[in-house]
Design an enzyme around this catalytic site. Structure first.
Site, PDB file in Angstrom:
ATOM      1  N   GLY A 115       1.075  -1.500  -0.383  1.00 35.80           N
ATOM      2  CA  GLY A 115      -0.031   0.051  -0.120  1.00 35.80           C
ATOM      3  C   GLY A 115       0.539   1.075  -0.050  1.00 35.80           C
ATOM      4  O   GLY A 115       0.299   2.088   0.670  1.00 35.80           O
TER       5      GLY A 115
ATOM      6  N   THR B 112       1.562   3.347  -2.869  1.00 37.33           N
ATOM      7  CA  THR B 112       1.817   4.626  -3.898  1.00 37.33           C
ATOM      8  C   THR B 112       0.994   5.845  -3.241  1.00 37.33           C
ATOM      9  O   THR B 112       1.355   6.600  -3.876  1.00 37.33           O
ATOM     10  CB  THR B 112       0.028   3.564  -4.948  1.00 37.33           C
ATOM     11  OG1 THR B 112      -0.681   3.808  -4.306  1.00 37.33           O
ATOM     12  CG2 THR B 112       0.724   2.979  -5.658  1.00 37.33           C
TER      13      THR B 112
ATOM     14  N   GLY C  80      -0.353   7.997   1.011  1.00 41.54           N
ATOM     15  CA  GLY C  80      -0.922   8.543   2.226  1.00 41.54           C
ATOM     16  C   GLY C  80       0.410   7.750   2.744  1.00 41.54           C
ATOM     17  O   GLY C  80       1.808   7.538   2.727  1.00 41.54           O
TER      18      GLY C  80
ATOM     19  N   GLY D 279       2.052   4.848   3.546  1.00 41.51           N
ATOM     20  CA  GLY D 279       2.619   4.047   3.025  1.00 41.51           C
ATOM     21  C   GLY D 279       3.212   4.402   2.111  1.00 41.51           C
ATOM     22  O   GLY D 279       5.169   4.382   2.428  1.00 41.51           O
TER      23      GLY D 279
ATOM     24  N   SER E 155      -4.204   0.370  14.821  1.00 37.21           N
ATOM     25  CA  SER E 155      -4.665   1.091  15.105  1.00 37.21           C
ATOM     26  C   SER E 155      -5.180   1.341  16.276  1.00 37.21           C
ATOM     27  O   SER E 155      -5.193  -0.168  16.750  1.00 37.21           O
ATOM     28  CB  SER E 155      -5.728   1.174  13.918  1.00 37.21           C
ATOM     29  OG  SER E 155      -6.729   2.037  15.099  1.00 37.21           O
TER      30      SER E 155
ATOM     31  N   TYR F 212     -13.275  -2.287  10.745  1.00 38.97           N
ATOM     32  CA  TYR F 212     -12.227  -1.788  10.564  1.00 38.97           C
ATOM     33  C   TYR F 212     -11.650  -2.028  11.883  1.00 38.97           C
ATOM     34  O   TYR F 212     -10.491  -2.433  11.810  1.00 38.97           O
ATOM     35  CB  TYR F 212     -12.244  -0.387  10.510  1.00 38.97           C
ATOM     36  CG  TYR F 212     -10.299   0.337  10.646  1.00 38.97           C
ATOM     37  CD1 TYR F 212      -9.679   0.282   9.272  1.00 38.97           C
ATOM     38  CD2 TYR F 212     -10.122   1.272  11.159  1.00 38.97           C
ATOM     39  CE1 TYR F 212      -9.413   0.961   9.285  1.00 38.97           C
ATOM     40  CE2 TYR F 212      -9.379   1.742  11.343  1.00 38.97           C
ATOM     41  CZ  TYR F 212      -8.414   1.369  10.367  1.00 38.97           C
ATOM     42  OH  TYR F 212      -6.907   1.675  10.080  1.00 38.97           O
TER      43      TYR F 212
END
Length: 279
Positions: A15, A17, A19, A21, A146, A171
């Site tokens: 991930g 690409t 944010g 990451g 989280s 989530y």
């Protein structure tokens, strides 16, 4: 006599690409690490690669991979390609994640979206890269968790949340499961792999709506994650970090029987019934 240069460390950041990451990939490349940048589509990967080049980073230290984590077959193929190129993998950052939709959404594999992308996919990827990570002795697995994992519970008969679906609950469950898997992986690896989970902060990313209206700069969270990737950073294997400090986990994430039960149930779902060779 001058000594030969050391082999660059290799890190796969899922991930990456955009944010968090992407910012982590940038930090690691700046440290001299060769980064395997991962995204769900060729267009997203190409755009991210271009941004890193425009930032002045050495693109000879960058590899790219495309895999859609809504398809577990893509996850398995990604692991096969990475393992074939890198029999030794120093770092795996399981960062790829989605914010669940307001209504329950299923993947092509018939799993609830967040459960698959945020938990089943990193579980499968880590297990399939077990040998390359173990060959680094120890490789590091850093799981982006989280603080919301503390609000979750597991309905053992309904991990795909057919009943009682709620966006934030889905989530939180995915991050609880990932945090539990972190401890299981640390124990199973017997010291060959160091696994930690981390809440990198409430950041201005696509996940912000799950937490608050205002978030910290993404760069702050990237600093936290990149620090845990570095070999000079001492970590407690299996621990959960909130920022730079070790923090308490949800009761289930400290329950050895629950952790073992989740490991076995997940292994069956993704088709990996056998334990790693090191167990």
């Amino acid at each position: 006599m001058t000594s030969a240069p050391s082999t660059p460390r290799i890190a796969l950041v899922t991930g990456s690409t955009n944010g968090l990451g992407h910012a982590v990939a940038r930090r690691l490349m700046a440290d001299g690490t060769t980064v395997i940048l991962h995204g769900p589509t060729p267009a997203s990967v190409d755009a991210a690669r271009e941004r890193l080049g425009l930032a002045g980073l050495d693109l000879t230290r960058l590899e790219t991979e495309v895999a859609d984590f809504t398809r577990l077959s893509d996850v398995a193929a990604l692991a096969d390609r990475v393992a074939a190129r890198h029999p030794v993998l120093d770092v795996l950052v399981n960062n790829a994640a989605v914010a669940p939709t307001d209504t329950r959404t299923l993947t092509e594999d018939d799993h609830e979206l967040a459960h698959q992308v945020n938990y089943l996919a990193p579980y499968l990827l880590t297990r399939l890269l077990w040998d390359p990570l173990g060959a680094a002795r120890p490789g590091r697995v850093v799981n982006a968790s989280s603080a919301l994992h503390r609000t979750a519970n597991l309905n053992w008969g309904d991990l795909d949340r057919v009943r009682g679906y709620a966006r934030i609950g889905a989530y939180a469950q995915s991050k609880l499961a990932l945090t539990m898997f972190t401890r299981a992986a640390a124990v199973a690896a017997g010291g060959r792999i160091l696994a930690v989970s981390v809440h990198p902060g409430i950041l201005s990313t696509g996940m912000l709506s799950l937490y608050a209206r205002v978030g910290q700069p993404v760069a702050d969270g990237a600093d936290v994650v990149a620090r845990l990737c570095r070999p000079e950073t001492t970590v407690r294997n299996g621990a959960y970090y909130d920022g730079e400090s070790e923090a308490p986990v949800a009761p289930l994430a400290a329950d050895d029987k629950a952790i073992a039960r989740l490991w076995k149930a997940t292994a069956k779902v993704v088709g990996l019934d056998r334990q790693p060779a090191s167990v």
